[in-house]
Design a protein around this motif. Structure first.
Motif, mmCIF file in Angstrom:
data_model
loop_
_atom_site.group_PDB
_atom_site.id
_atom_site.type_symbol
_atom_site.label_atom_id
_atom_site.label_comp_id
_atom_site.label_asym_id
_atom_site.label_seq_id
_atom_site.Cartn_x
_atom_site.Cartn_y
_atom_site.Cartn_z
ATOM 1 N N PRO A 64 27.507 81.495 5.221
ATOM 2 C CA PRO A 64 28.386 80.519 5.878
ATOM 3 C C PRO A 64 29.556 81.192 6.601
ATOM 4 C CG PRO A 64 27.803 79.752 3.688
ATOM 5 C CD PRO A 64 27.294 81.165 3.806
ATOM 6 N N GLY A 65 29.715 80.851 7.886
ATOM 7 C CA GLY A 65 30.833 81.342 8.676
ATOM 8 C C GLY A 65 30.698 82.750 9.226
ATOM 9 N N ASP A 66 29.608 83.440 8.929
ATOM 10 C CA ASP A 66 29.453 84.821 9.400
ATOM 11 C C ASP A 66 28.973 84.828 10.855
ATOM 12 O OD1 ASP A 66 28.704 87.493 9.925
ATOM 13 O OD2 ASP A 66 28.093 87.805 7.845
ATOM 14 N N PRO A 67 29.729 85.416 11.771
ATOM 15 C CA PRO A 67 29.323 85.424 13.180
ATOM 16 C C PRO A 67 28.078 86.269 13.451
ATOM 17 C CG PRO A 67 31.282 86.769 12.872
ATOM 18 C CD PRO A 67 31.003 86.092 11.549
ATOM 19 N N ARG A 68 27.653 87.065 12.479
ATOM 20 C CA ARG A 68 26.445 87.885 12.659
ATOM 21 C C ARG A 68 25.165 87.171 12.267
ATOM 22 N NH1 ARG A 68 28.428 92.504 8.916
ATOM 23 N NH2 ARG A 68 28.924 90.586 7.827
ATOM 24 N N ASN A 69 25.262 85.911 11.809
ATOM 25 C CA ASN A 69 24.077 85.164 11.394
ATOM 26 C C ASN A 69 23.048 85.094 12.519
ATOM 27 O OD1 ASN A 69 24.982 84.492 8.826
ATOM 28 N ND2 ASN A 69 25.846 82.538 9.466
ATOM 29 N N LEU A 70 21.783 85.226 12.143
ATOM 30 C CA LEU A 70 20.690 84.950 13.083
ATOM 31 C C LEU A 70 20.401 83.458 13.101
ATOM 32 C CD1 LEU A 70 18.223 87.860 12.227
ATOM 33 C CD2 LEU A 70 19.875 87.729 14.112
ATOM 34 N N TYR A 71 20.564 82.824 11.939
ATOM 35 C CA TYR A 71 20.339 81.389 11.784
ATOM 36 C C TYR A 71 21.605 80.737 11.236
ATOM 37 C CZ TYR A 71 15.236 82.168 11.935
ATOM 38 O OH TYR A 71 13.960 82.494 12.285
ATOM 39 N N ASP A 72 21.775 79.481 11.560
ATOM 40 C CA ASP A 72 22.767 78.639 10.907
ATOM 41 C C ASP A 72 22.020 77.565 10.134
ATOM 42 O OD1 ASP A 72 25.101 79.885 11.769
ATOM 43 O OD2 ASP A 72 25.264 78.643 13.560
ATOM 44 N N ARG A 73 22.488 77.261 8.941
ATOM 45 C CA ARG A 73 21.904 76.154 8.172
ATOM 46 C C ARG A 73 22.708 74.906 8.501
ATOM 47 N NH1 ARG A 73 23.592 74.719 3.142
ATOM 48 N NH2 ARG A 73 24.058 76.875 2.532
ATOM 49 N N VAL A 74 22.011 73.904 9.085
ATOM 50 C CA VAL A 74 22.672 72.677 9.523
ATOM 51 C C VAL A 74 21.952 71.464 8.958
ATOM 52 C CG1 VAL A 74 23.563 73.728 11.657
ATOM 53 C CG2 VAL A 74 21.334 72.592 11.693
ATOM 54 N N GLU A 75 22.686 70.393 8.823
ATOM 55 C CA GLU A 75 22.109 69.125 8.357
ATOM 56 C C GLU A 75 21.678 68.334 9.587
ATOM 57 O OE1 GLU A 75 23.631 65.124 6.061
ATOM 58 O OE2 GLU A 75 24.703 67.008 5.712
ATOM 59 N N ARG A 76 20.403 67.936 9.618
ATOM 60 C CA ARG A 76 19.862 67.204 10.763
ATOM 61 C C ARG A 76 18.900 66.117 10.277
ATOM 62 N NH1 ARG A 76 23.502 69.294 12.683
ATOM 63 N NH2 ARG A 76 23.639 70.704 14.459
ATOM 64 N N PRO A 77 18.716 65.057 11.068
ATOM 65 C CA PRO A 77 17.687 64.076 10.717
ATOM 66 C C PRO A 77 16.301 64.634 11.039
ATOM 67 C CG PRO A 77 18.789 63.430 12.746
ATOM 68 C CD PRO A 77 19.486 64.666 12.243
ATOM 69 N N VAL A 78 15.381 64.404 10.131
ATOM 70 C CA VAL A 78 13.991 64.823 10.287
ATOM 71 C C VAL A 78 13.140 63.588 10.065
ATOM 72 C CG1 VAL A 78 12.200 66.292 9.297
ATOM 73 C CG2 VAL A 78 14.529 67.159 9.505
ATOM 74 N N VAL A 79 12.076 63.441 10.842
ATOM 75 C CA VAL A 79 11.238 62.244 10.778
ATOM 76 C C VAL A 79 9.952 62.540 10.013
ATOM 77 C CG1 VAL A 79 9.992 60.516 12.138
ATOM 78 C CG2 VAL A 79 12.183 61.425 12.962
ATOM 79 N N ARG A 80 9.722 61.759 8.963
ATOM 80 C CA ARG A 80 8.462 61.874 8.213
ATOM 81 C C ARG A 80 7.326 61.382 9.104
ATOM 82 N NH1 ARG A 80 11.429 59.470 3.222
ATOM 83 N NH2 ARG A 80 11.432 61.272 1.830
ATOM 84 N N GLN A 81 6.265 62.168 9.209
ATOM 85 C CA GLN A 81 5.144 61.759 10.048
ATOM 86 C C GLN A 81 4.363 60.615 9.419
ATOM 87 O OE1 GLN A 81 3.846 66.015 11.239
ATOM 88 N NE2 GLN A 81 3.091 64.632 12.813
ATOM 89 N N ALA A 82 4.334 60.528 8.105
ATOM 90 C CA ALA A 82 3.545 59.497 7.439
ATOM 91 C C ALA A 82 4.018 58.086 7.757
ATOM 92 C CB ALA A 82 3.551 59.718 5.927
ATOM 93 N N ASP A 83 5.326 57.879 7.792
ATOM 94 C CA ASP A 83 5.821 56.510 7.989
ATOM 95 C C ASP A 83 6.926 56.378 9.037
ATOM 96 O OD1 ASP A 83 8.040 57.574 6.715
ATOM 97 O OD2 ASP A 83 7.789 56.402 4.877
ATOM 98 N N GLY A 84 7.318 57.483 9.666
ATOM 99 C CA GLY A 84 8.320 57.428 10.728
ATOM 100 C C GLY A 84 9.756 57.275 10.267
ATOM 101 N N THR A 85 9.996 57.358 8.961
ATOM 102 C CA THR A 85 11.368 57.228 8.479
ATOM 103 C C THR A 85 12.120 58.540 8.684
ATOM 104 O OG1 THR A 85 10.766 57.845 6.224
ATOM 105 C CG2 THR A 85 10.823 55.489 6.730
ATOM 106 N N ALA A 86 13.411 58.410 8.942
ATOM 107 C CA ALA A 86 14.260 59.579 9.127
ATOM 108 C C ALA A 86 14.943 59.931 7.814
ATOM 109 C CB ALA A 86 15.304 59.311 10.199
ATOM 110 N N VAL A 87 15.048 61.230 7.562
ATOM 111 C CA VAL A 87 15.646 61.761 6.342
ATOM 112 C C VAL A 87 16.595 62.888 6.758
ATOM 113 C CG1 VAL A 87 15.154 62.971 4.185
ATOM 114 C CG2 VAL A 87 13.553 61.268 5.031
ATOM 115 N N ARG A 88 17.761 62.967 6.156
ATOM 116 C CA ARG A 88 18.674 64.093 6.399
ATOM 117 C C ARG A 88 18.137 65.303 5.648
ATOM 118 N NH1 ARG A 88 21.850 63.284 10.614
ATOM 119 N NH2 ARG A 88 23.366 64.759 9.844
ATOM 120 N N ALA A 89 18.117 66.455 6.320
ATOM 121 C CA ALA A 89 17.568 67.667 5.711
ATOM 122 C C ALA A 89 18.320 68.888 6.208
ATOM 123 C CB ALA A 89 16.083 67.796 6.057
#
Length: 137
Positions: free
Chosen positions: A83-108
């Motif tokens: 967290p907070g390191d400018p050298r990160n290759l990735y950032d871990r972020v909270e985003r909505p993701v849609v389940r393919q089975a039923d189309g519901t959105a989930v925060r992940a």
């Protein structure tokens, strides 16, 4: 709050890191979509780059409650995320993701390309058509 994880590369079922990091630590895994991102090829693994027009295919992974802290730490280490390191290759972020089975959105939790990496990929990276890294390999 223990959020599920959206995985789209080497952590997907059948990929090299799935069993190493997820086996025995998950309660549920299901196909899902991340809207608002596109996929770029990396050196043996992909990067999700936030972009309004895109869609990335992957799995929504729900941890077993007793394994959550361990899994979060393992995945942060795998993705070299501090967290907070400018050298990160990735950032871990909270985003909505849609389940393919039923189309519901989930925060992940989603590991997306950190800003400097995303800028390089947008400028000269190879985009993965269809947003599915399995199609690249």
């Amino acid at each position: 709050m223990n959020l599920p994880f959206f995985v789209y590369g080497t952590l997907r079922p059948g990929e090299i890191n799935h069993d190493r990091f997820l086996r025995g630590r998950t309660a549920h895994e299901e196909p899902a979509l991340l809207r608002g991102a596109v996929l770029y090829e990396g050196p043996g693994y992909p990067y999700a780059v936030e972009a309004p027009e895109g869609e990335v295919r992957g799995e929504l992974v729900t941890s077993r409650p007793e394994a959550y802290a361990e899994l979060l730490a393992l995945l942060d280490r795998l993705e070299e995320y501090v967290p907070g390191d400018p050298r990160n290759l990735y950032d871990r972020v909270e985003r909505p993701v849609v389940r393919q089975a039923d189309g519901t959105a989930v925060r992940a939790w989603v590991y997306v390309a950190a800003p400097a990496v995303a800028a390089r990929l947008r400028a000269r990276g190879t985009r993965v058509g269809g947003g599915d890294w399995r199609g690249v390999r």
